[in-house]
Scaffold this motif. Sequence first.
Motif, short mmCIF file in Angstrom:
data_model
loop_
_atom_site.label_atom_id
_atom_site.label_comp_id
_atom_site.label_asym_id
_atom_site.label_seq_id
_atom_site.Cartn_x
_atom_site.Cartn_y
_atom_site.Cartn_z
N LEU A 52 13.67 -4.08 5.67
CA LEU A 52 12.66 -3.98 4.45
C LEU A 52 11.79 -4.88 4.81
O LEU A 52 11.58 -6.10 3.85
CB LEU A 52 13.35 -3.99 2.97
CG LEU A 52 14.29 -2.97 2.71
CD1 LEU A 52 15.26 -3.36 1.55
CD2 LEU A 52 13.22 -1.94 2.49
N THR A 53 10.59 -4.49 5.29
CA THR A 53 9.59 -6.01 5.51
C THR A 53 8.21 -5.29 5.51
O THR A 53 7.78 -3.78 5.55
CB THR A 53 9.70 -6.46 7.28
OG1 THR A 53 9.50 -5.34 8.05
CG2 THR A 53 11.02 -7.03 7.30
N PRO A 54 7.17 -5.94 5.13
CA PRO A 54 5.81 -5.33 5.15
C PRO A 54 5.26 -4.85 6.59
O PRO A 54 4.48 -3.90 6.50
CB PRO A 54 5.00 -6.57 4.91
CG PRO A 54 5.78 -7.69 4.19
CD PRO A 54 7.19 -7.37 4.89
N GLU A 55 5.98 -5.27 7.55
CA GLU A 55 5.37 -4.66 9.02
C GLU A 55 5.92 -3.12 8.84
O GLU A 55 5.18 -2.41 9.47
CB GLU A 55 6.15 -5.53 10.13
CG GLU A 55 5.74 -6.78 10.33
CD GLU A 55 6.16 -7.67 9.28
OE1 GLU A 55 5.44 -9.02 9.21
OE2 GLU A 55 7.08 -7.63 8.53
N ALA A 56 7.14 -2.78 8.44
CA ALA A 56 7.70 -1.32 8.36
C ALA A 56 6.63 -0.67 7.37
O ALA A 56 6.36 0.52 7.83
CB ALA A 56 9.01 -1.48 7.96
N LEU A 57 6.21 -1.20 6.56
CA LEU A 57 5.27 -0.47 5.55
C LEU A 57 3.66 -0.15 6.49
O LEU A 57 3.42 0.78 6.29
CB LEU A 57 5.00 -1.41 4.51
CG LEU A 57 5.85 -1.24 3.27
CD1 LEU A 57 5.39 -2.00 1.94
CD2 LEU A 57 5.74 0.17 2.64
N ALA A 58 3.41 -1.38 7.24
CA ALA A 58 2.16 -1.25 7.65
C ALA A 58 2.21 -0.39 8.79
O ALA A 58 1.16 0.32 9.17
CB ALA A 58 1.75 -2.66 8.37
N ALA A 59 3.34 -0.04 9.26
CA ALA A 59 3.51 0.92 10.44
C ALA A 59 3.46 2.40 10.20
O ALA A 59 3.33 3.15 10.86
CB ALA A 59 5.00 0.68 11.22
N LEU A 60 3.49 2.59 8.71
CA LEU A 60 3.39 4.05 8.21
C LEU A 60 1.89 4.32 8.26
O LEU A 60 0.95 3.73 8.16
CB LEU A 60 3.78 4.06 6.65
CG LEU A 60 5.24 3.96 6.33
CD1 LEU A 60 5.26 3.82 4.75
CD2 LEU A 60 6.19 5.15 6.82
N PRO A 61 1.70 5.86 8.72
CA PRO A 61 0.26 6.15 8.64
C PRO A 61 -0.65 5.92 7.24
O PRO A 61 0.05 6.18 6.33
CB PRO A 61 0.30 7.70 9.09
CG PRO A 61 1.73 7.92 9.43
CD PRO A 61 2.44 6.76 8.80
N SER A 62 -1.69 5.80 7.31
CA SER A 62 -2.50 5.51 5.99
C SER A 62 -2.42 6.73 5.17
O SER A 62 -2.41 7.88 5.80
CB SER A 62 -4.00 4.98 6.13
OG SER A 62 -3.94 3.90 6.92
N PHE A 63 -2.43 6.59 4.02
CA PHE A 63 -2.51 7.96 3.13
C PHE A 63 -1.31 8.97 3.54
O PHE A 63 -1.55 9.95 3.68
CB PHE A 63 -3.59 8.68 3.06
CG PHE A 63 -4.78 7.67 3.09
CD1 PHE A 63 -5.12 7.02 1.93
CD2 PHE A 63 -5.92 7.42 3.90
CE1 PHE A 63 -6.30 6.14 1.58
CE2 PHE A 63 -6.76 6.68 3.97
CZ PHE A 63 -7.04 5.86 2.71
N THR A 64 -0.13 8.31 3.59
CA THR A 64 0.98 8.95 4.16
C THR A 64 1.29 10.29 3.06
O THR A 64 1.33 9.90 1.84
CB THR A 64 2.37 8.20 4.33
OG1 THR A 64 2.02 7.30 5.31
CG2 THR A 64 3.84 8.98 4.57
N SER A 65 1.98 11.38 3.57
CA SER A 65 2.31 12.52 2.64
C SER A 65 3.48 12.05 1.84
O SER A 65 4.32 11.21 2.51
CB SER A 65 2.46 13.71 3.30
OG SER A 65 1.38 14.19 3.81
N PHE A 66 3.68 12.66 0.80
CA PHE A 66 4.89 12.35 -0.15
C PHE A 66 6.09 13.16 0.28
O PHE A 66 5.75 14.29 0.83
CB PHE A 66 4.77 12.54 -1.76
CG PHE A 66 3.50 11.65 -2.11
CD1 PHE A 66 3.69 10.19 -1.75
CD2 PHE A 66 2.68 12.24 -3.07
CE1 PHE A 66 2.22 9.62 -2.07
CE2 PHE A 66 1.49 11.53 -3.28
CZ PHE A 66 1.21 10.39 -2.98
N THR A 67 7.36 12.89 0.38
CA THR A 67 8.30 13.52 0.46
C THR A 67 8.56 14.66 -0.47
O THR A 67 8.37 14.18 -1.62
CB THR A 67 9.70 12.79 0.94
OG1 THR A 67 9.88 12.04 -0.12
CG2 THR A 67 9.47 12.00 2.28
#
Length: 505
Positions: free
Chosen positions: A149-164
């Motif tokens: 649970l780190t900001p790096e893990a968040l930053a690795a997501l594609p921008s404007f990620t679709s919601f599940t």
Amino acid sequence: MAVVASAPGKVLMTGGYLILERPNAGIVLSTNARFYAIVKPIYDEIKPDSWAWAWSDVKLTSPQLSRESLYKLSLKNLTLQCVSSSASRNPFVEQAVQYAIAAAHATFEKDKMENVLNKLLLQGLDITILGSNDFYSYRKQIEARGLPLTPEALAALPSFTSFTFNVEEANGKNCKPEVAKTGLGSSAAMTTAVVAALLHYLGVIDLSSSCKDKKSSDLDMVHIIAQTAHCIAQGKVGSGFDVSCAVYGSYRYVRFSPEVLSSAQDAAKGIPLQEVIANILNGKWDHERTIFSLPPLMSLLLGEPGTGGSSTPSMVGAVKKWQKADPQTSQETWRKLSEANSALETQFSILSKLAEEHWDAYKCVIDSCCMKKSEKWIEEATEPSREVVVEALLGARHAMLQIRNHMRQMGEFAGVPIEPESQTRLLDTTMNMDGVLLAGVPGAGGFDAVFAVTLGDSSSNVIKAWSSLNILALLVREDPRGVSLESCDPRTNEIASAVSTVHIE
């Protein structure tokens, strides 16, 4: 030609609950989390028989929700009718479109309206909305991937990620997206971005940077229309601080008198928008805002505890009920809370002034205090110019502890978890870390998020400590910029930056 506008999300640092009533003030910070609206024509050309058309086409696309809604706009009474499935409706965008077009009608001379405005409307309006990942919780996706649970893990997501999507409904056509929010005011930022993009596209305002002299009146127009659309979509007149922040950026805010929107509520009863809009535009908008941002060398951090969201309207309802039931205690609590809020504002303004007038002493103190717990800060008061900085830092901490104390009491009296026990433990632990000036629950409180203001380089240590406590530090930071015109679709920026990081051997 497409017009792209963006508006920021917010963090209400002080003024929770009090901000609902004039003349109480709140400090609200705008963030780097932004909502984007892209407006362009649907058709390149207008058909020869278009003069006979009474309707225009409007298409609303939300790629993150995998949704597309189609509407017909009546050119006579400016109302929208949804012609696609009702499950995909977005009341905030619908009201933004209707009120922005009504404002154009009210602003333009008759000939300009017939020539320019109708031509643009007959080409149809293609509107796309995109929200930064920061508005939504992706904690579950990170945990499902087994990532820390780190900001790096968040930053690795594609921008404007679709919601599940909800699993049990995934095979049905109208499955509702599973969207947990982080409390940054997504509906206010979205409404503001759509209003700004449309008003600019229709030629009512000019938000381009070359138009600085006109900008304040243009921003005021965006503010009035966005506040109106947002209140009608919500079904109530709120304090408006979230929309105001989305328009103007970080500031100290006192709400407008709710009566200014009484004519907008008439529109909900069927009175034509053309009649209503003039009253709204000419109304006495008496909100107050004073420029505010965090003093230099300080950072805003937001953390997501992952304990589930809180319902702001029901918490506000409980506090109002308590106010009516026990006016004496509630007035006394509000008075003390208001004094503590003012004390924090005062210390922040002293710190900003000291940074301006005694930069070297200010920087030295911050650089040293960022590596120490607050009880050791007094050691830095080695000379008068440094002593006043330390005193202001400790004064700000004390004011925040007072604010938290009164907010907790208010929650206990009203029977709602404004600062729940789990948050109290987390905030106390956070305020005990090296270099943390203060920590609290933003806005109405509850379980949604916590914020901290850190000194110098101490943020990275706080982020690590939060991660070990199962708190996900978000990528959100303060950015004092309000609503803005963007040069291009933000998704093309992402592609360009991704390409620039690819190394070709």
